[in-house]
Design a protein around this motif. Structure first.
Motif, PDB file in Angstrom:
ATOM      1  N   ALA A 670       0.829  -1.211   0.000  1.00 57.29           N
ATOM      2  CA  ALA A 670       0.000   0.000   0.000  1.00 57.29           C
ATOM      3  C   ALA A 670       0.859   1.254   0.000  1.00 57.29           C
ATOM      4  CB  ALA A 670      -0.890  -0.001   1.243  1.00 57.29           C
ATOM      5  N   ASN A 671       2.158   1.096   0.246  1.00 53.56           N
ATOM      6  CA  ASN A 671       3.049   2.244   0.185  1.00 53.56           C
ATOM      7  C   ASN A 671       3.136   2.685  -1.277  1.00 53.56           C
ATOM      8  OD1 ASN A 671       5.231   3.948   0.077  1.00 53.56           O
ATOM      9  ND2 ASN A 671       6.624   2.588   1.160  1.00 53.56           N
ATOM     10  N   PRO A 672       2.855   3.959  -1.570  1.00 50.74           N
ATOM     11  CA  PRO A 672       2.823   4.385  -2.974  1.00 50.74           C
ATOM     12  C   PRO A 672       4.119   4.097  -3.730  1.00 50.74           C
ATOM     13  CG  PRO A 672       2.006   6.134  -1.553  1.00 50.74           C
ATOM     14  CD  PRO A 672       2.510   5.064  -0.650  1.00 50.74           C
ATOM     15  N   TRP A 673       5.246   3.988  -3.014  1.00 46.03           N
ATOM     16  CA  TRP A 673       6.506   3.815  -3.733  1.00 46.03           C
ATOM     17  C   TRP A 673       6.896   2.347  -3.866  1.00 46.03           C
ATOM     18  CZ3 TRP A 673       7.292   8.151  -6.003  1.00 46.03           C
ATOM     19  CH2 TRP A 673       6.812   9.332  -5.411  1.00 46.03           C
ATOM     20  N   SER A 674       5.981   1.419  -3.456  1.00 43.38           N
ATOM     21  CA  SER A 674       6.338  -0.005  -3.524  1.00 43.38           C
ATOM     22  C   SER A 674       6.375  -0.501  -4.969  1.00 43.38           C
ATOM     23  CB  SER A 674       5.314  -0.817  -2.752  1.00 43.38           C
ATOM     24  OG  SER A 674       4.041  -0.659  -3.357  1.00 43.38           O
ATOM     25  N   VAL A 675       5.686   0.205  -5.838  1.00 46.04           N
ATOM     26  CA  VAL A 675       5.515  -0.309  -7.204  1.00 46.04           C
ATOM     27  C   VAL A 675       6.861  -0.517  -7.900  1.00 46.04           C
ATOM     28  CG1 VAL A 675       5.097   2.023  -8.101  1.00 46.04           C
ATOM     29  CG2 VAL A 675       4.322   0.069  -9.399  1.00 46.04           C
ATOM     30  N   SER A 676       7.814   0.396  -7.671  1.00 45.81           N
ATOM     31  CA  SER A 676       9.078   0.240  -8.399  1.00 45.81           C
ATOM     32  C   SER A 676       9.879  -0.930  -7.855  1.00 45.81           C
ATOM     33  CB  SER A 676       9.887   1.534  -8.368  1.00 45.81           C
ATOM     34  OG  SER A 676       9.975   2.018  -7.060  1.00 45.81           O
ATOM     35  N   SER A 677       9.769  -1.190  -6.530  1.00 39.45           N
ATOM     36  CA  SER A 677      10.477  -2.362  -5.972  1.00 39.45           C
ATOM     37  C   SER A 677       9.915  -3.643  -6.561  1.00 39.45           C
ATOM     38  CB  SER A 677      10.322  -2.399  -4.455  1.00 39.45           C
ATOM     39  OG  SER A 677      11.077  -1.388  -3.867  1.00 39.45           O
ATOM     40  N   CYS A 678       8.592  -3.706  -6.643  1.00 43.77           N
ATOM     41  CA  CYS A 678       7.958  -4.918  -7.206  1.00 43.77           C
ATOM     42  C   CYS A 678       8.394  -5.122  -8.656  1.00 43.77           C
ATOM     43  CB  CYS A 678       6.434  -4.802  -7.136  1.00 43.77           C
ATOM     44  SG  CYS A 678       5.814  -4.765  -5.450  1.00 43.77           S
ATOM     45  N   ASP A 679       8.385  -4.025  -9.433  1.00 40.26           N
ATOM     46  CA  ASP A 679       8.770  -4.134 -10.853  1.00 40.26           C
ATOM     47  C   ASP A 679      10.220  -4.585 -11.000  1.00 40.26           C
ATOM     48  OD1 ASP A 679       6.330  -3.341 -11.622  1.00 40.26           O
ATOM     49  OD2 ASP A 679       6.844  -1.245 -11.997  1.00 40.26           O
ATOM     50  N   ALA A 680      11.092  -3.956 -10.218  1.00 38.23           N
ATOM     51  CA  ALA A 680      12.511  -4.271 -10.358  1.00 38.23           C
ATOM     52  C   ALA A 680      12.781  -5.715  -9.951  1.00 38.23           C
ATOM     53  CB  ALA A 680      13.323  -3.303  -9.506  1.00 38.23           C
ATOM     54  N   PHE A 681      12.102  -6.179  -8.889  1.00 38.41           N
ATOM     55  CA  PHE A 681      12.293  -7.558  -8.416  1.00 38.41           C
ATOM     56  C   PHE A 681      11.836  -8.545  -9.494  1.00 38.41           C
ATOM     57  CE2 PHE A 681      10.915 -11.358  -6.104  1.00 38.41           C
ATOM     58  CZ  PHE A 681      12.046 -11.632  -5.357  1.00 38.41           C
ATOM     59  N   LEU A 682      10.677  -8.256 -10.043  1.00 37.77           N
ATOM     60  CA  LEU A 682      10.143  -9.138 -11.094  1.00 37.77           C
ATOM     61  C   LEU A 682      11.113  -9.178 -12.273  1.00 37.77           C
ATOM     62  CD1 LEU A 682       7.786 -10.784 -12.278  1.00 37.77           C
ATOM     63  CD2 LEU A 682       6.826  -8.646 -13.121  1.00 37.77           C
ATOM     64  N   ASN A 683      11.658  -8.037 -12.612  1.00 38.02           N
ATOM     65  CA  ASN A 683      12.568  -7.921 -13.738  1.00 38.02           C
ATOM     66  C   ASN A 683      13.768  -8.852 -13.574  1.00 38.02           C
ATOM     67  OD1 ASN A 683      12.774  -6.406 -16.112  1.00 38.02           O
ATOM     68  ND2 ASN A 683      14.529  -5.322 -15.248  1.00 38.02           N
ATOM     69  N   VAL A 684      14.275  -8.956 -12.321  1.00 35.94           N
ATOM     70  CA  VAL A 684      15.454  -9.792 -12.076  1.00 35.94           C
ATOM     71  C   VAL A 684      15.065 -11.265 -11.973  1.00 35.94           C
ATOM     72  CG1 VAL A 684      17.270 -10.290 -10.393  1.00 35.94           C
ATOM     73  CG2 VAL A 684      16.677  -7.931 -10.928  1.00 35.94           C
ATOM     74  N   PHE A 685      13.949 -11.536 -11.242  1.00 41.02           N
ATOM     75  CA  PHE A 685      13.660 -12.937 -10.894  1.00 41.02           C
ATOM     76  C   PHE A 685      12.705 -13.642 -11.858  1.00 41.02           C
ATOM     77  CE2 PHE A 685      15.572 -11.536  -6.965  1.00 41.02           C
ATOM     78  CZ  PHE A 685      16.316 -12.652  -6.590  1.00 41.02           C
ATOM     79  N   GLN A 686      12.260 -12.932 -12.889  1.00 42.74           N
ATOM     80  CA  GLN A 686      11.425 -13.614 -13.895  1.00 42.74           C
ATOM     81  C   GLN A 686      12.251 -14.732 -14.526  1.00 42.74           C
ATOM     82  OE1 GLN A 686       9.350 -10.679 -16.109  1.00 42.74           O
ATOM     83  NE2 GLN A 686       7.758 -12.057 -16.769  1.00 42.74           N
ATOM     84  N   ALA A 687      13.548 -14.476 -14.658  1.00 40.10           N
ATOM     85  CA  ALA A 687      14.451 -15.487 -15.224  1.00 40.10           C
ATOM     86  C   ALA A 687      14.582 -16.697 -14.300  1.00 40.10           C
ATOM     87  CB  ALA A 687      15.824 -14.862 -15.450  1.00 40.10           C
ATOM     88  N   HIS A 688      14.229 -16.522 -12.994  1.00 35.76           N
ATOM     89  CA  HIS A 688      14.324 -17.624 -12.030  1.00 35.76           C
ATOM     90  C   HIS A 688      12.958 -18.242 -11.783  1.00 35.76           C
ATOM     91  CE1 HIS A 688      18.515 -16.714 -10.828  1.00 35.76           C
ATOM     92  NE2 HIS A 688      18.157 -15.473 -11.106  1.00 35.76           N
ATOM     93  N   GLY A 689      12.057 -18.081 -12.721  1.00 37.74           N
ATOM     94  CA  GLY A 689      10.773 -18.769 -12.612  1.00 37.74           C
ATOM     95  C   GLY A 689       9.682 -17.979 -11.919  1.00 37.74           C
ATOM     96  N   LEU A 690       9.956 -16.719 -11.533  1.00 40.24           N
ATOM     97  CA  LEU A 690       8.922 -15.933 -10.850  1.00 40.24           C
ATOM     98  C   LEU A 690       7.872 -15.493 -11.876  1.00 40.24           C
ATOM     99  CD1 LEU A 690       8.060 -14.483  -8.183  1.00 40.24           C
ATOM    100  CD2 LEU A 690       9.234 -12.467  -9.074  1.00 40.24           C
ATOM    101  N   LYS A 691       6.609 -15.788 -11.558  1.00 41.34           N
ATOM    102  CA  LYS A 691       5.534 -15.433 -12.498  1.00 41.34           C
ATOM    103  C   LYS A 691       4.985 -14.051 -12.129  1.00 41.34           C
ATOM    104  CE  LYS A 691       3.537 -19.483 -11.442  1.00 41.34           C
ATOM    105  NZ  LYS A 691       4.635 -20.269 -10.863  1.00 41.34           N
ATOM    106  N   PRO A 692       4.719 -13.187 -13.100  1.00 40.72           N
ATOM    107  CA  PRO A 692       4.274 -11.818 -12.790  1.00 40.72           C
ATOM    108  C   PRO A 692       2.992 -11.788 -11.957  1.00 40.72           C
ATOM    109  CG  PRO A 692       4.746 -12.036 -15.145  1.00 40.72           C
ATOM    110  CD  PRO A 692       4.849 -13.410 -14.552  1.00 40.72           C
TER     111      PRO A 692
END
Length: 1612
Positions: A670-692
């Protein structure tokens, strides 16, 4: 994975650890990208397969733009830093973060901030850097200020600089932490120091400015030889030359004498004063230049003030609302709504309903039942795995063990705590749970044991010390919940702080607790027939979760058994939990999501929870990802910070797979600035099987519990859209899609849908809970069975939060069901998705607009904080100053940050916040590392920090105040009306208003005709002789042995006495010596240079006998000739003295080598030593031809620094003495005690003249003797049973401060002041009511009457206008309205009224004196409701000025002036003081009502600011009250800037605390913005012999840079 030709997996263990350490540092922001690469290359160098160019590994920074998937590398400055791994290991196991750690990764578009700053760079503008003394100035206690690399419980640690050179020693660390800079700058003003440091050699220092001598190398701050930054270019005239070793531009030259214009009297006992200046004995000092008001302008200080003025001239943001000032009323706001303000336009919101809560047949009737079921049927199934500090599993608790241990604990709690007959705990009692974060197993057992025993658990943090931030608030929680028992583990109990006897410390504010250890070995196994009672869930309280409010209050949210069960069911349905799943929990298991998912819902669904404590995350940020991979976990519970760390540390991981995750719950989504952390994490770990679709942000609050959570999406389905909102719209509480300025946009992600079985709506956050419109931001309120019930034990607060019934636009309730306020601010988006944009507790309401504290933190962090502050240690809050909230930012500064870096960072933060949020910062403070109060888990404790700021106990090392920028609601300056007042208008005005002309008079001097009566009354000299010389001769004949004078020494022994005949003979000897000398003619001026005593009196009468004109001068101070002798020389030159009469000792001093260093000793006039004169009589005693001739010259320095000599005629002397005689009823049988300096004014008259005239005995006490014997004056009054005594404010202050606490001792010594009838303070200023009142109060116990103390008033034109005698009524005190006074109006108010100022009458007007209050501009008389200049008419007015400048027009203007209308015949003298006359209810001796004269202040010293008239003493009184460490203070103006100089009595650590408090108090009480705050040592403010501040001298010294200030802050 090969990197740079190295297979990392093949490297030795310690090398891999070093690399992991570096990754962590980069992730925490402790090191820049460049530093990271450099160090990594260094570590890998020995293992490189081949030499190759280093390519930087991809850096994913949390400041990457919101929705985009290509994160930008962080633009870090080029000084990298690192921390040694050994210290990392020793850190405290508590993971920092705490209640506000979601802010840690507050991420904003870095480029938005950079763009905003670039815009400012174009307009190059210099800001004045503050001045800080380069002494060894330790800002904070060393034990508080952790050196680099030492342990602390906070998010980032101090680091030592590597790229800057070798490791720093602790010495350099201390030095650099001392010299942080503080300053003031403005959000709207600009700065040119965003660029990199220039490399070209700087210009040499301009010749016009003299450079101070280079300081000693040891005193040089570590950074002072660095190349100047672009900021230095701003100082056109104050260039620092790195080659020449010249000190920084603001280091005042120590070669200049600090008190170069302070005169001290001879034999002063210098006690406890800095730089050898004795405060109470400082003489007025003067400078010939001052007469022409000359001020040295080409100084460094005035250059800075000029820069400040240039900055302030820039256009300010337009005021948000106009104010006008009515003379009589309070400040009135005239609301003028900006027509462009966005307003909500949508329809009224309809409550949003969650999906129905499904009913599943096998759901347990209570949570304990679920545990009982799994304990019996699935005993071997794992319930909880705890990790050790290295991240490896420590133990696994099965459901069977959890059940059996919980039952044992429940049995023990209910049956085994007290003696056999008494039961200590009963069901329903509250019990505190105190367990560390590293021990989840013990906590689980304790929590479920309490549920089974039906006692109510209250989980709290482990207290670490008595001084924990917020500790007393936790005590408030325990008290309000009635907790008397605390459960803990054996290890935790051993670690708690204890008193020497071994008992646990009583924590501040805590109730007395009994501690119970719950380790298995201490529990009793229940008998076979004992079973815990498990009732069906009802509305009784199950547990209490603590919650800290915005103000810091800690309250307990009670959760009922049915709410607990329903919440678990709702979470199970929303998250689709299945039996036997594995969940990895990184959150705090004692509260919030960590408790709800990781302890409660997991047990309900027989889930295996893996708990990752904070300490493990600190050592290995990837541990949770590895646990997910190893255990094939289906659900993970994290915060943004954990995503960010894992992403940063992921470089070496090949084998981790997150494919098993079906839900990655982001607790602070709910923190307005969490969105960029979520995006960046997904960007790195999508290669490790993380589904969006598995990333599930949620919104929670302690009161409403889970408000909304995003459900896992269907693979391949499009992800939910983001909202890109306008920051300006948000600040007005409306939702507007941002289209124009991308720099001020906020991207927010949804937090999913409402919880099953809940109803939600949005209401206005303040006022009645009115439903919002669809495009309006409001507070989310929820109705659900799964929420908190109340604040335990606080019914009043509960009602406003837990029983809210929303109303529609017409004010009618929308139903009967109560909603719970969640404290979250947000809106409902398309498809009923919930969006949260902030929290109520982080809301700052400034000028009607809302700003979110987290947003401001994020903007501040985007300004490259790496080398200046710690990322996780920033507090943002607002304080109320002058009718509005003002934003304050406090951050912890790194020990190695240079002064210039800090100033640059602060200035850039101001600009960034101004550009992006359109709001000005009021104050930005940097404190030393590890000094802000922390929450138990290491985050910054906001409310405690705010409290410290308001109390002045924050001890910043840098501060920047910007009141000029952000205070936009000032009253309009007053426009003075043209004055064209004539006689008609004033008469009409007076008649209409029923007012009288403000004038008053003393009683008649009168004449007695009957000679016999005269003789009988001993008034012979009074009537028959016009000259004092005749009076003395007459007394020597008629009463030769009557003692006139007794001089006491410090021991109270009479060292010298003078009878009438002795005084006459001594005067004759001196007259003979004068007449014998050739070159001394009748009518010439003779300087008398004597210490206070009878020699001075004899010399005075000797001069009169010889026909010379005496000029009394204070002798120079032998220990401080350089400062005091020039004033003596100046008076001798100005008075054109033909001769100096003095003692042998002083004659030697005048001719000494030391004197020759200060003045030209060869040009002294004739010096006569009167110590051993031959016994000669003069041939004749001179008698002036008429009484209008000059009797003596009175030289004095006014408080404005003007040296003025006035001519006192013989007729004036006689009239004055007669007037005093009548007023004080002085006869030859009377004794008076005088403790005054005898060199000028009324002090001289009482010391030298009055006794000879009236015949009374004067006991003379030189004020200097009090410095070595404080009790001398009071002891004399008691010993001689004195009825009337005269003193100065300095003497009274000395006694008040020095003897205040010794009244019992004095009483024991027999000191009794009951005999004192009148104690008159002789002064030329407004009566100091506070001082006279405290003096009376303190010595009341010694018999001093409360009515005895009064004041006198005199001026240069008339030495005695008022003097409280024995016959007049008591002095009256009135309370006037300060706001009216600023308009030159007098409005009486009641005592205690706001803005009231107590004023005491300045004594009764003397016989023969008339005063009138006059408008100083029109010279017309005023009514008694006006403040005006006091004009005086009296036979003892001075004749005129005696100066070497023949300013005759000044003469006529001051001494012989007439009213412009009314009574144009009378000649008046202008006193130069403002005052008013009020008719009181008291009657005077003639039976008429008494007219009291009130002196308000010197006209020359008043400050004209914003069109209003301010008196410095009023502002100084406020300043002195602002902080306990402020001693004396003084104010003056320079180019319309208000400068406040405050003396610091406390430690230098408090110096910067004073800046905001002084600014606040002057703004609040006087509606003025302080331009410059100067903090100096005690004793720096010059004070003259009468105890008056010499503000103009202070101003000149400040501008000439001679004060050696501790700190100078330039407020923007």
């Amino acid at each position: 994975m090969a990197e740079h030709g190295v297979d990392v997996s093949a490297l030795p263990q310690e090398v891999r650890e070093q690399l992991a350490e570096l990754d962590l540092e980069l992730s925490e922001g402790d090191i820049t990208q460049k530093g990271y690469e450099k160090k990594r290359a260094k570590v890998l160098a020995p293992y490189l397969v081949q030499t190759q160019t280093l390519a930087p590994p991809p850096a994913y920074d949390a400041q990457s733009p919101g929705p985009s998937s290509a994160p930008a590398p962080e633009p870090g400055p080029s000084n990298s830093s690192s921390s040694s791994s050994c210290h990392r290991r020793t850190r405290r196991s508590h993971r920092s973060g705490g209640t506000r750690d979601e802010r840690y990764r507050s991420d904003i578009h870095t480029e938005a901030v950079q763009a905003a700053l670039a815009k400012h760079k174009e307009e190059k503008m210099a800001l004045p850097m503050p001045t800080k003394r380069r002494s060894t100035y330790v800002q904070s206690p060393i034990d508080n200020c952790t050196p680099p690399d030492s342990s602390s419980s906070s998010d980032d640690e101090a680091v030592s600089s590597e790229s800057a050179g070798p490791q720093q020693s602790s010495d350099t660390w201390i030095n650099s932490s001392l010299h942080g800079s503080s300053t003031s700058s403005s959000a709207s003003s600009t700065l040119s120091h965003g660029e990199s440091r220039p490399t070209q050699a700087p210009q040499p220092q301009p010749q016009s400015q003299q450079a101070p001598p280079p300081p000693a190398p040891s005193a040089q701050p570590p950074h002072s030889h660095s190349q100047p930054s672009a900021l230095a270019e701003a100082f056109a005239q104050t260039r620092i030359d790195p080659g020449g070793g010249v000190g920084p531009p603001d280091v005042p030259s120590q070669a200049q004498a600090r008190g170069s214009r302070v005169d001290l009297p001879a034999n002063a006992v210098v006690r406890g004063m800095s730089r050898g200046q004795s405060r109470s004995s400082m003489m007025e000092t003067a400078d010939v230049r001052r007469v022409g008001r000359g001020v040295p302008v080409s100084s460094r200080v005035s250059t800075k003030i000029q820069q400040l003025l240039n900055t302030l001239k820039r256009p300010k943001r337009p005021p948000l609302s106009e104010f006008f000032m009515d003379d009589q009323e309070e400040i009135v706001e005239v609301p003028q709504v900006d027509p462009n303000t966005p307003r909500p336009e949508g329809r009224q919101i309809i409550p949003v309903k969650g999906e129905p809560l499904g009913v599943v047949s096998n759901w347990p009737p209570a949570l304990q039942a679920a545990l009982a079921r799994w304990g019996a049927t699935q005993g071997k199934s794992p319930a909880l795995t705890a990790l050790d500090i290295t991240g490896k599993p420590l133990y696994t608790l099965t459901y069977g063990k959890l059940w059996s241990r919980s039952v044992k604990l429940a049995y023990t709690l209910l049956n085994k705590l007290g003696t056999k007959n008494e039961q200590i705990l009963k069901p329903g009692d509250r019990v505190a749970l105190v367990y560390p974060n590293s021990d989840p197993g013990m906590f689980w057992v304790a929590f479920y044991g309490c549920l089974l025993a039906e006692v109510i658990p209250v989980p709290i943090e482990v207290p670490l010390s008595r001084k924990d931030a917020g500790s007393s608030q936790v005590g408030f929680l325990l008290g309000s919940c009635g907790v008397g028992l605390a459960l803990t583990s054996e290890i935790c109990l051993k670690g708690l702080p204890k008193i020497p006897t071994g008992e646990i410390l009583q924590f501040k504010g805590w109730p007395r607790l009994k501690w119970v250890v719950t380790d298995s070995k201490y529990l009793t196994k229940p008998s076979k027939d004992w079973q815990p009672h498990i009732p069906t869930a009802n509305t009784d309280t199950a547990y209490i979760e603590y919650k800290a409010s915005k103000e810091g209050t800690v309250m307990g949210v009670a959760v009922s058994k049915v709410a607990l069960l329903t919440h678990c069911q709702a979470l199970t349905q929303a998250c689709n939990y299945c039996e036997g799943e594995t969940l990895v929990n990184v959150l705090d298991f004692k509260k919030d999501m960590g408790l709800w998912h990781g302890v409660l819902t997991s047990v309900m669904n027989r889930i295996h929870t893996i708990s990752v404590p904070y300490a493990v995350m600190k050592a290995c940020p990837l541990s949770w990802v590895q646990r997910v991979h190893i255990h094939k976990a289906r659900v993970a519970l994290v915060k943004c910070r954990d995503l960010h760390w894992a992403m940063m540390a992921n470089r070496d991981q090949r084998e981790t797979s997150l494919a098993s995750l079906r839900m990655l719950i982001v607790a602070d989504g709910a923190n307005p600035w969490s969105v960029s952390s979520c995006d960046a994490f997904l960007n790195v770990f999508q290669a490790h099987g993380l589904k969006p679709e598995v990333i599930c942000p949620c919104a929670t609050s302690p009161e409403a519990m889970t408000v909304a959570i995003r459900r896992p999406g269907v693979p391949g389905a499009p992800l939910p859209a983001r909202a890109i909102l306008s920051m300006t719209g948000l600040s007005h509480g409306v939702i507007r899609v941002n289209t124009e300025d991308k720099n001020s946009a906020l991207t927010v992600q949804d937090v999913g849908h409402v919880m099953p079985g809940a109803l939600m709506c949005i209401v206005k956050p303040d006022g009645p809970p009115m439903l919002c419109k669809t495009d309006e931001i409001g507070e989310i309120v929820v109705n659900s069975r799964a929420g908190g019930n109340m604040y335990y034990g606080l019914p009043g607060v509960t009602k406003n939060t837990f029983e809210v019934i929303p109303v529609n636009a017409s004010g009618a309730p929308i139903g009967e069901i109560p909603f719970v306020r969640s404290g979250l601010l947000g809106f409902v988006g398309p498809g009923s998705l919930i969006f949260v944009v902030g929290k109520n507790e982080g809301l700052l309401m400034v000028s009607g607009r809302r700003h979110n504290a987290d947003d401001l933190v994020a903007t501040a962090l985007a300004v490259e904080p790496v080398k200046t502050v710690y990322r996780g240690r920033i507090a943002v809050f607002s304080v109320t100053v002058f009718y509005d909230e003002r934003i304050v930012i406090v951050a912890e500064q790194r020990p190695d940050a240079s002064e210039e870096d800090s100033f640059q960072w602060m200035s850039r933060v101001l600009q960034a916040i101004d550009s992006i949020h359109q709001v000005g910062l009021y104050c930005l403070a940097l404190v030393p590392a590890n000094t802000l109060p922390k929450t138990p888990l290491g985050g910054i404790h906001i409310s405690d920090t705010k409290q410290l700021f308001l109390e002045g106990a924050l001890h910043p090392c840098n501060i920047l105040m910007c009141p000029h920028t952000c205070v936009t609601n000032m009253p309009k300056p007053r426009q003075k009306q043209p004055v064209g007042v004539g006689p008609a208008s004033i008469m009409v005005g007076n008649l209409v208003a029923g007012k009288r002309i403000a004038q008053a008079a003393g009683r008649d001097l009168g004449l007695i005709e009957d000679q016999d009566l005269i003789r009988k009354l001993c008034m012979w000299p009074t009537m028959m002789h016009q000259f004092l010389t005749e009076a003395l001769q007459w007394r020597a004949q008629t009463d030769p042995d009557h003692t006139l004078y007794v001089l006491l020494n410090a021991k109270g022994v009479a060292v010298c006495t003078a009878t009438c005949v002795q005084l006459h003979k001594r005067a004759e000897k001196i007259a003979a010596a004068l007449m014998e000398r050739s070159g001394i003619n009748i009518g010439e001026n003779v300087v008398l240079l004597y210490p206070p005593g009878i020699d001075l009196i004899a010399a005075f009468y000797g001069c009169l006998y010889a026909g010379c004109i005496p000029v009394t001068v204070r002798p120079p101070h032998p220990q401080n000739l350089s400062a005091t002798l020039p004033t003596v020389r100046m008076i001798i030159d100005v008075s054109k003295a033909a001769c100096i009469l003095t003692t042998q000792v002083l004659m030697k001093i005048l001719r000494s080598k030391e004197a020759a260093a200060s003045v030209n000793i060869k040009t002294w006039p004739i010096i006569i030593d009167t110590d051993d004169l031959p016994r000669k009589r003069p041939p004749t005693i001179y008698k002036p031809p008429n009484a209008e001739m000059i009797a003596y010259l009175d030289f004095s320095v006014s408080t404005t620094g003007m040296l003025t000599g006035v001519k006192i005629s013989h007729v004036a002397v006689s009239a004055l003495c007669r007037s005093i005689k009548l007023q004080c009823e002085l006869y030859s049988s009377r004794q008076i005690a005088i403790c005054l300096d005898p060199y000028c004014g009324l002090g001289f008259v009482l010391w030298c003249l009055a006794s000879v005239y009236s015949g009374h005995q004067s006991i003379l006490i030189p004020p200097l003797e009090l410095e070595s014997s404080l009790t001398l004056w009071l002891g004399t009054l008691s010993q001689y049973r004195i009825r009337d005594t005269f003193c100065s404010y300095s003497v009274m202050e000395l006694c008040t401060k020095g003897l205040g606490g010794q009244t019992e001792l004095l009483k024991a010594r027999g000191v009794n002041l009951a005999c004192v009838r009148s104690c008159v303070v002789i002064a030329e200023e407004r009566p100091r009511l506070a001082l006279t009142h405290s003096f009376s109060k303190l010595f009341k116990d010694l018999g001093l009457s409360m009515r005895a103390v009064s004041t006198a008033f005199g001026s240069r034109v008339n030495l005695a206008i008022c003097l409280q005698g024995t016959t007049g009524p008591d002095s009256s005190t009135v309370y006037v309205d300060m706001k009216s006074l600023r308009h030159d109006r007098v409005r009486l108010v009641e005592r205690g009224a706001p803005q009231s100022l107590p004023l005491m009458e300045s004594g009764t007007i003397l016989p023969g004196v008339r005063v009138i209050i006059v408008n100083p501009e029109t010279r017309g008389p005023l009514g008694d409701s006006h403040l005006g200049e006091i004009w005086v008419n009296s036979p003892h007015n001075a004749t005129g000025y005696y100066t070497i400048y023949g300013e005759e027009n000044l003469q006529a203007d001051h001494f012989n002036t007439k009213l412009s209308f009314g009574d144009p015949q009378t000649l008046w003298a202008r006193t130069g003081y403002l005052g008013f006359v009020k008719r009181t209810e008291l009657t005077d001796s003639s039976g008429d009502r008494h007219d009291a004269l009130f002196v308000v202040g010197s006209l020359d010293e008043t400050l004209e600011l914003r069109g209003l008239r301010y008196h410095p003493i009023d502002i100084e009184t406020s300043v002195s009250r602002a902080h306990r460490s402020i001693g004396e203070s003084a104010v003056f103006t320079w180019t319309n800037l208000l400068v406040v100089v405050a003396e610091l009595c406390g430690s230098e650590q408090d110096a910067l605390d004073l800046v905001p408090l002084v600014t606040n108090v002057v703004l609040e009480e006087h509606h003025l913005i302080v331009g410059v705050v100067v903090i100096v040592d005690p004793g720096v403010i010059p004070i003259n012999s009468r105890g008056e501040k010499q503000r103009m001298h202070l101003r000149d010294s400040f501008l000439a840079d001679q004060l050696d200030p501790i700190y100078v802050a330039y407020n923007m």
